[in-house]
Write an enzyme that holds these catalytic residues in place. Structure first.
Site, mmCIF file in Angstrom:
data_model
loop_
_atom_site.group_PDB
_atom_site.id
_atom_site.type_symbol
_atom_site.label_atom_id
_atom_site.label_comp_id
_atom_site.label_asym_id
_atom_site.label_seq_id
_atom_site.Cartn_x
_atom_site.Cartn_y
_atom_site.Cartn_z
ATOM 1 C CE1 TYR A 28 -3.097 3.062 0.464
ATOM 2 C CE2 TYR A 28 -1.934 3.424 2.550
ATOM 3 C CZ TYR A 28 -2.805 3.860 1.559
ATOM 4 O OH TYR A 28 -3.362 5.108 1.654
ATOM 5 C CB SER A 110 -3.488 12.964 5.214
ATOM 6 O OG SER A 110 -4.607 12.422 4.542
ATOM 7 C CD GLN A 131 -4.875 15.776 1.777
ATOM 8 O OE1 GLN A 131 -4.786 14.986 2.704
ATOM 9 N NE2 GLN A 131 -5.815 15.667 0.836
ATOM 10 C CE1 TYR A 133 -7.199 13.280 -1.665
ATOM 11 C CE2 TYR A 133 -6.961 12.270 0.481
ATOM 12 C CZ TYR A 133 -6.559 12.406 -0.829
ATOM 13 O OH TYR A 133 -5.508 11.658 -1.299
ATOM 14 C CB THR A 159 -5.303 16.545 -2.456
ATOM 15 O OG1 THR A 159 -4.260 16.673 -1.494
ATOM 16 C CG2 THR A 159 -4.940 15.432 -3.438
ATOM 17 N NE ARG A 168 -3.781 4.705 -5.216
ATOM 18 C CZ ARG A 168 -3.902 5.552 -4.219
ATOM 19 N NH1 ARG A 168 -3.868 5.113 -2.971
ATOM 20 N NH2 ARG A 168 -4.051 6.844 -4.455
ATOM 21 C CE LYS A 256 0.251 16.061 -1.727
ATOM 22 N NZ LYS A 256 -0.329 14.851 -2.279
ATOM 23 C CG HIS A 280 -1.924 11.217 -4.911
ATOM 24 N ND1 HIS A 280 -2.851 12.137 -4.510
ATOM 25 C CD2 HIS A 280 -1.969 10.241 -3.974
ATOM 26 C CE1 HIS A 280 -3.420 11.739 -3.389
ATOM 27 N NE2 HIS A 280 -2.906 10.583 -3.030
ATOM 28 C CG ASP A 311 4.462 15.773 -3.344
ATOM 29 O OD1 ASP A 311 5.053 15.347 -2.343
ATOM 30 O OD2 ASP A 311 3.377 15.301 -3.761
ATOM 31 N N GLY A 313 9.138 11.436 -5.749
ATOM 32 C CA GLY A 313 10.334 10.803 -6.282
ATOM 33 C C GLY A 313 11.625 11.192 -5.593
ATOM 34 N N GLY A 334 6.963 11.786 0.652
ATOM 35 C CA GLY A 334 5.963 10.911 1.264
ATOM 36 C C GLY A 334 6.584 9.595 1.701
ATOM 37 N NE ARG A 335 5.249 5.119 -2.900
ATOM 38 C CZ ARG A 335 4.768 5.976 -3.806
ATOM 39 N NH1 ARG A 335 5.381 7.134 -4.016
ATOM 40 N NH2 ARG A 335 3.681 5.690 -4.495
HETATM 41 C C1 LIG Z 1 0.818 5.654 1.709
HETATM 42 C C2 LIG Z 1 0.542 6.983 1.098
HETATM 43 C C3 LIG Z 1 -0.591 7.693 1.487
HETATM 44 C C4 LIG Z 1 -0.854 8.933 0.913
HETATM 45 N N1 LIG Z 1 -1.942 9.644 1.357
HETATM 46 C C5 LIG Z 1 -2.187 10.871 0.852
HETATM 47 C C6 LIG Z 1 -3.273 11.654 1.344
HETATM 48 O O1 LIG Z 1 -3.987 11.233 2.238
HETATM 49 N N2 LIG Z 1 -3.467 12.863 0.786
HETATM 50 C C7 LIG Z 1 -2.668 13.367 -0.215
HETATM 51 O O2 LIG Z 1 -2.893 14.472 -0.690
HETATM 52 N N3 LIG Z 1 -1.618 12.646 -0.681
HETATM 53 C C8 LIG Z 1 -1.363 11.424 -0.171
HETATM 54 N N4 LIG Z 1 -0.289 10.716 -0.615
HETATM 55 C C9 LIG Z 1 0.627 11.324 -1.612
HETATM 56 C C10 LIG Z 1 1.735 12.124 -0.900
HETATM 57 O O3 LIG Z 1 1.204 13.279 -0.287
HETATM 58 C C11 LIG Z 1 2.813 12.587 -1.872
HETATM 59 O O4 LIG Z 1 2.215 13.295 -2.908
HETATM 60 C C12 LIG Z 1 3.639 11.451 -2.462
HETATM 61 O O5 LIG Z 1 3.872 10.436 -1.511
HETATM 62 C C13 LIG Z 1 4.966 11.987 -2.960
HETATM 63 O O6 LIG Z 1 5.712 10.999 -3.583
HETATM 64 P P1 LIG Z 1 6.884 10.158 -2.862
HETATM 65 O O7 LIG Z 1 6.194 9.134 -2.035
HETATM 66 O O8 LIG Z 1 7.645 9.614 -4.004
HETATM 67 O O9 LIG Z 1 7.678 11.119 -2.022
HETATM 68 C C14 LIG Z 1 0.003 9.470 -0.073
HETATM 69 C C15 LIG Z 1 1.137 8.750 -0.444
HETATM 70 C C16 LIG Z 1 1.421 7.532 0.126
HETATM 71 C C17 LIG Z 1 2.669 6.799 -0.286
HETATM 72 C C1 LIG Z 2 -8.258 7.747 -3.322
HETATM 73 C C2 LIG Z 2 -8.361 6.556 -2.557
HETATM 74 C C3 LIG Z 2 -7.884 6.553 -1.152
HETATM 75 C C4 LIG Z 2 -6.808 7.479 -0.839
HETATM 76 C C5 LIG Z 2 -6.229 7.217 0.502
HETATM 77 C C6 LIG Z 2 -5.042 8.047 0.841
HETATM 78 C C7 LIG Z 2 -4.230 8.440 -0.335
HETATM 79 O O1 LIG Z 2 -4.293 9.567 -0.776
HETATM 80 C C8 LIG Z 2 -3.342 7.483 -0.975
HETATM 81 O O2 LIG Z 2 -2.635 7.880 -1.920
HETATM 82 O O3 LIG Z 2 -3.294 6.295 -0.592
#
Ligand SMILES: Cc1cc2nc3c(=O)[nH]c(=O)nc-3n(C[C@H](O)[C@H](O)[C@H](O)COP(=O)(O)O)c2cc1C
Ligand SMILES: CCCCCCC(=O)C(=O)O
Length: 387
Positions: A28, A110, A131, A133, A159, A168, A256, A280, A311, A313, A334-335
């Site tokens: 995930y 988030s 952030q 939604y 976002t 996914r 975003k 994202h 944002d 990579g 993020g990751r």
């Molecule tokens: C597990 C996970 C959950 C995420 N949840 C959200 C979220 O709730 N809201 C959002 O705007 N972006 C979410 N994102 C996207 C991150 O904010 C970000 O854009 C992204 O992780 C950046 O890429 P990177 O993981 O390569 O750094 C999520 C990303 C991951 C990996």
């Molecule tokens: C859009 C489906 C659920 C999103 C949950 C959190 C998120 O943004 C993600 O990338 O995972």
């Protein structure tokens, strides 16, 4: 933890997270949409840029402070909002925010976090953004704005790249659902990872803390996480809604998910103070370009004022220097911190941030740049444009 100390880079922390988490949970975090072309490209695109160093510039004292969302931050790096952190470690968002505070970084919470806006604000005095939604229930958005004002959040990030959940496929294969659907395969994976806290996931503390009064995924019974949440988002969102949000909030606001100069201009004209160039993390539109490849064109049309955040990579400190040389105000991750969280809670996030910031500082020294504000376009060259 010895294993954390032995992690030399973000790839090592990813390997630790992979070992510690049941496969569906690791996937995930790690996975992207469809063929994961954009997920891979987000990182590999950084390799297409070379850093061009200056020499003999007195790099005995390196200054890295900058401003982001109107706040003073110690480094041009922020923590992107990510949902469901309690699935990765029981200390969840608070562990991440504490580590961010230790490094003087801006933290993004988030909408789908597992910690309440108020609780986060009480524990974390540092610079923070929420952030948003936008759900079909528009009342929730006004509620978020009021709660963020009350709690002293410094900015909002709206976002806009998620009108529907991305496809996914790793999650589909793994049957990721809320609560988890334990097929024999996923049961085995959970059973083989006793270090991961199943009670954290299934116990009363796990919910979407900020929206559960309206959107109670657990109460709705087992179903695909994506179908459920994606179905709650409002697809009718337009720039008019950005105008409304900007005036309702009245403070720093980034959009975003902006990927083009045209939309970046729209964002600022609609009242935003910045953009997060983002796909994202490759989890939504596959085949979207890498954020780093869009930075120069977007800065070009926006001029000097607005925050431009790259944002996606970023896996090395040098990536941040490249993004700034192309015109970004800062990068966002993020990751990288989620791998750290999964690998070792707050200490793991701390390790991820320390590694990236040490790399960033070392890169500046080696490139002869003693101040973040001194990073220039001449410090970077696209390999395609080599003379
Ligand atoms: C597990 C996970 C959950 C995420 N949840 C959200 C979220 O709730 N809201 C959002 O705007 N972006 C979410 N994102 C996207 C991150 O904010 C970000 O854009 C992204 O992780 C950046 O890429 P990177 O993981 O390569 O750094 C999520 C990303 C991951 C990996
Ligand atoms: C859009 C489906 C659920 C999103 C949950 C959190 C998120 O943004 C993600 O990338 O995972």
């Amino acid at each position: 933890m010895k294993a954390l100390a032995r992690a030399n880079n973000i790839a090592d922390l990813r390997a630790l997270a992979r070992r510690r988490l049941p496969r569906p949970i690791f996937d995930y975090i790690d996975g992207g949409a469809d063929d994961e072309l954009t997920l891979r490209r987000n990182s590999s695109a950084f390799a297409d840029y070379e850093l061009i160093p200056d020499v003999l510039t007195d790099v005995s004292n390196i200054r890295t402070e900058t401003r982001l969302f109107g706040q003073e931050v110690r480094w041009p790096l922020m923590l992107s909002p990510t949902g469901l952190n309690r699935m990765f470690h029981p200390d969840a968002e608070l562990a991440v925010a504490r580590a961010a505070a230790r490094h003087g970084l801006l933290y993004g919470l988030s909408t789908l976090g597992t910690t309440r806006i108020e609780e986060l604000a009480k524990e974390f005095a540092g610079p923070k953004v929420f952030q948003i939604y936008v759900f079909k229930d528009r009342g929730l958005t006004a509620e978020f704005v009021a709660r963020c004002k009350e709690s002293g959040f410094h900015g909002l990030a709206l976002t806009v790249d998620t009108p529907v959940a991305g496809n996914r496929e790793r999650d589909r294969v793994n049957g990721l659902s809320l609560p988890p659907r334990l097929t024999l395969k996923s049961f085995m994976s959970f059973a083989l990872h006793p270090g991961w806290s199943l009670p954290a996931l299934t116990g009363s503390k796990f919910d979407f803390a900020n929206v559960s009064h309206k959107v109670d995924a657990l109460a709705s019974g087992p179903m695909s996480l994506f179908d459920y949440i994606g179905g709650q988002f409002d697809r009718s969102l337009t720039w008019r809604d950005v105008e409304w949000l900007a005036s309702e909030w009245g403070g720093p606001l980034a959009i975003k998910g902006v990927m083009t100069p045209e939309d970046a201009k729209h964002a600022i004209a609609s009242g935003a103070t910045g953009v997060m160039i983002s796909n994202h993390g490759g989890r939504q539109l596959d085949s979207a370009p890498a954020p780093i490849d869009q930075v120069a064109a977007i800065r070009d049309v926006l001029g000097d004022g607005p925050d431009v955040i790259c944002d996606g990579g970023v896996r090395r400190g040098a990536d941040v220097v490249k993004a700034l040389a192309l015109g970004a105000t800062a990068c966002s991750i993020g990751r990288p911190y989620l791998y750290g969280l999964a690998a070792g809670g707050e200490a793991g996030v701390d390790r991820a941030l320390s590694l990236l910031l040490e790399e960033l500082e070392r890169t500046m020294i080696l490139a002869g740049i003693n101040d973040i504000s001194g990073i220039r376009a001449r410090h970077v060259r696209s390999r395609g444009s080599r003379r």
